[in-house]
Design an enzyme around this catalytic site. Structure first.
Site, PDB file in Angstrom:
ATOM      1  N   ASP A 128      57.876   5.417 -26.602  1.00  0.00           N
ATOM      2  CA  ASP A 128      57.277   5.257 -27.926  1.00  0.00           C
ATOM      3  C   ASP A 128      57.549   6.555 -28.680  1.00  0.00           C
ATOM      4  OD1 ASP A 128      55.735   5.109 -30.181  1.00  0.00           O
ATOM      5  OD2 ASP A 128      53.889   4.528 -29.140  1.00  0.00           O
ATOM      6  N   LYS A 156      63.054   5.798 -46.010  1.00  0.00           N
ATOM      7  CA  LYS A 156      64.511   5.927 -46.051  1.00  0.00           C
ATOM      8  C   LYS A 156      64.954   7.088 -46.949  1.00  0.00           C
ATOM      9  CE  LYS A 156      65.259   2.670 -43.087  1.00  0.00           C
ATOM     10  NZ  LYS A 156      65.524   3.095 -41.700  1.00  0.00           N
TER      11      LYS A 156
HETATM   12  N1  NAD Z   1      69.407  -4.809 -40.288  1.00  0.00           N
HETATM   13  C1  NAD Z   1      69.735  -4.420 -41.512  1.00  0.00           C
HETATM   14  O1  NAD Z   1      70.197  -5.209 -42.348  1.00  0.00           O
HETATM   15  C2  NAD Z   1      69.565  -2.969 -41.916  1.00  0.00           C
HETATM   16  C3  NAD Z   1      70.020  -2.534 -43.156  1.00  0.00           C
HETATM   17  C4  NAD Z   1      69.846  -1.217 -43.529  1.00  0.00           C
HETATM   18  C5  NAD Z   1      69.233  -0.332 -42.653  1.00  0.00           C
HETATM   19  N2  NAD Z   1      68.793  -0.780 -41.455  1.00  0.00           N
HETATM   20  C6  NAD Z   1      68.137   0.169 -40.563  1.00  0.00           C
HETATM   21  O2  NAD Z   1      68.833   0.190 -39.331  1.00  0.00           O
HETATM   22  C7  NAD Z   1      67.915   0.464 -38.275  1.00  0.00           C
HETATM   23  C8  NAD Z   1      68.040  -0.630 -37.216  1.00  0.00           C
HETATM   24  O3  NAD Z   1      67.789  -1.881 -37.826  1.00  0.00           O
HETATM   25  P1  NAD Z   1      67.698  -3.231 -36.968  1.00  0.00           P
HETATM   26  O4  NAD Z   1      67.961  -4.340 -37.910  1.00  0.00           O
HETATM   27  O5  NAD Z   1      68.500  -3.097 -35.726  1.00  0.00           O
HETATM   28  O6  NAD Z   1      66.128  -3.244 -36.608  1.00  0.00           O
HETATM   29  P2  NAD Z   1      65.405  -3.908 -35.363  1.00  0.00           P
HETATM   30  O7  NAD Z   1      64.008  -4.199 -35.799  1.00  0.00           O
HETATM   31  O8  NAD Z   1      66.215  -5.013 -34.779  1.00  0.00           O
HETATM   32  O9  NAD Z   1      65.370  -2.703 -34.294  1.00  0.00           O
HETATM   33  C9  NAD Z   1      64.452  -1.665 -34.371  1.00  0.00           C
HETATM   34  C10 NAD Z   1      64.040  -1.307 -32.944  1.00  0.00           C
HETATM   35  O10 NAD Z   1      63.107  -0.211 -33.013  1.00  0.00           O
HETATM   36  C11 NAD Z   1      62.178  -0.402 -31.945  1.00  0.00           C
HETATM   37  N3  NAD Z   1      60.960   0.368 -32.169  1.00  0.00           N
HETATM   38  C12 NAD Z   1      59.932   0.077 -33.027  1.00  0.00           C
HETATM   39  N4  NAD Z   1      58.956   0.981 -32.893  1.00  0.00           N
HETATM   40  C13 NAD Z   1      59.359   1.861 -31.941  1.00  0.00           C
HETATM   41  C14 NAD Z   1      58.758   3.010 -31.343  1.00  0.00           C
HETATM   42  N5  NAD Z   1      57.536   3.434 -31.695  1.00  0.00           N
HETATM   43  N6  NAD Z   1      59.453   3.691 -30.396  1.00  0.00           N
HETATM   44  C15 NAD Z   1      60.693   3.249 -30.008  1.00  0.00           C
HETATM   45  N7  NAD Z   1      61.300   2.167 -30.529  1.00  0.00           N
HETATM   46  C16 NAD Z   1      60.635   1.480 -31.476  1.00  0.00           C
HETATM   47  C17 NAD Z   1      61.935  -1.915 -31.957  1.00  0.00           C
HETATM   48  O11 NAD Z   1      61.365  -2.359 -30.736  1.00  0.00           O
HETATM   49  C18 NAD Z   1      63.334  -2.462 -32.210  1.00  0.00           C
HETATM   50  O12 NAD Z   1      64.020  -2.769 -31.014  1.00  0.00           O
HETATM   51  C19 NAD Z   1      66.545   0.564 -38.918  1.00  0.00           C
HETATM   52  O13 NAD Z   1      66.253   1.906 -39.185  1.00  0.00           O
HETATM   53  C20 NAD Z   1      66.715  -0.210 -40.203  1.00  0.00           C
HETATM   54  O14 NAD Z   1      65.792   0.178 -41.208  1.00  0.00           O
HETATM   55  C21 NAD Z   1      68.934  -2.066 -41.058  1.00  0.00           C
END
Ligand code: NAD
Length: 274
Positions: free
Chosen positions: A67, A189
């Site tokens: 975490d 962000k």
């Molecule tokens: N998916 C998109 O379209 C997109 C676009 C722009 C930016 N992003 C950014 O890219 C990153 C990844 O996005 P994603 O779509 O893979 O998100 P996702 O929600 O699939 O993955 C995020 C992961 O973070 C983990 N997490 C949450 N709290 C946590 C904690 N306290 N400690 C450890 N892990 C923790 C979750 O369990 C999850 O597996 C994020 O920062 C998101 O904001 C995503």
């Protein structure tokens, strides 16, 4: 050979939120480039899934239930990594975030600024921002001692521009009921870009580079209506495909970007310039 600059044979990468949608894709790309990859996530089952998915790389893929909002959880993982590999990570990707779900069609829509609860603000900032700071502090300190390191903060196109709330509107709902992109997303962000500039200068003389990555939305079975609306805001006319950011992450991690420091790399089909 120019392609040698992309090799990560001597690198150990930590990806926070590494079991999520994009983190696991980055993991595969970095494994293919020769790195040892360590995934931190709170979701144990998702970590198990990734291990199964990439079983061909079992010697080079480590997973930790961590975490990142708890400093001692990150510190303990760092010590376990050192015990296991006898080396410190050389690359950190601050990628974890909470994607909050708000009850739709509620009379009091809690995603809206007027109703936004401080507990929700604190929860999201604790992962997306404080978690990135904690990991930067713990792994960056070691990297600085070793005079080698790369830190990448995963921001978003919404770390550069404001959300267009018209995208999230639903027919038939009053103004107060409409869902919005929450204030926390913008703040986290944008702040990650600030953290990037701070880190990039703070440890520049210790051989650490730090950059932000600002990707646009990835198509992930969004509704037809939403996909059409957002595509209209993007010069390339579409959302990103799920595999389009992997090579970019490899570029940012590797010596291919050795003179890049403190930058924000926008990759959003041009959305942020329109
Ligand atoms: N998916 C998109 O379209 C997109 C676009 C722009 C930016 N992003 C950014 O890219 C990153 C990844 O996005 P994603 O779509 O893979 O998100 P996702 O929600 O699939 O993955 C995020 C992961 O973070 C983990 N997490 C949450 N709290 C946590 C904690 N306290 N400690 C450890 N892990 C923790 C979750 O369990 C999850 O597996 C994020 O920062 C998101 O904001 C995503």
């Amino acid at each position: 050979m120019i392609l040698d600059k992309f090799k990560l044979d001597n690198d150990i990468v930590v990806i926070t939120g590494g079991a999520g949608l994009l983190g696991r894709r980055y993991a595969k790309a970095l494994l293919e480039a020769g790195a040892v990859v360590i995934l931190f996530d709170i979701n144990k089952d998702a970590l198990e899934d990734v291990k199964k998915l990439y079983r061909d790389y079992e010697d080079k893929l480590l997973t930790f239930v961590v975490d990142i909002t708890r400093e001692e959880s990150v510190q303990n993982a760092m010590l376990s990594i050192r015990d296991t590999l006898s080396k410190d990570p050389t690359i950190l990707i601050n990628n974890a975030a909470i994607d909050p779900k708000f009850e739709k069609n509620s009379k009091i829509n809690k995603s809206r600024l007027e109703n936004f609860e401080l507990s929700q603000w604190n929860l999201e900032l604790s992962v997306g921002l404080s978690g990135a700071m904690i990991c930067t502090k713990i792994f960056g300190t070691q990297m600085a001692k070793n005079y080698k390191g790369v830190i990448i903060n995963v921001a978003s196109d919404l770390g550069v521009i404001a959300p267009d709330q018209r995208l999230y509107r639903q027919e038939g709902l009053s103004e107060e009921e409409q869902n919005v992109k929450p204030v926390t997303y913008s703040v986290i962000k944008h702040a990650l870009i600030g953290l990037t500039k701070y880190t990039a200068t703070y440890w520049a003389d210790k051989g650490i580079r730090c950059n932000a990555f600002a990707p646009g939305g990835v198509y992930n079975n969004h509704s037809e209506d939403f996909t059409r609306r957002i595509s209209n805001l993007i010069p390339l006319g579409r959302m990103a495909n799920i595999d389009e950011y992997e090579a970019t992450i490899l570029f940012l991690c590797s010596d291919a970007s050795s003179y890049m420091n403190g930058a924000t790399l926008n990759m959003d089909g041009g959305r942020s310039i329109w």
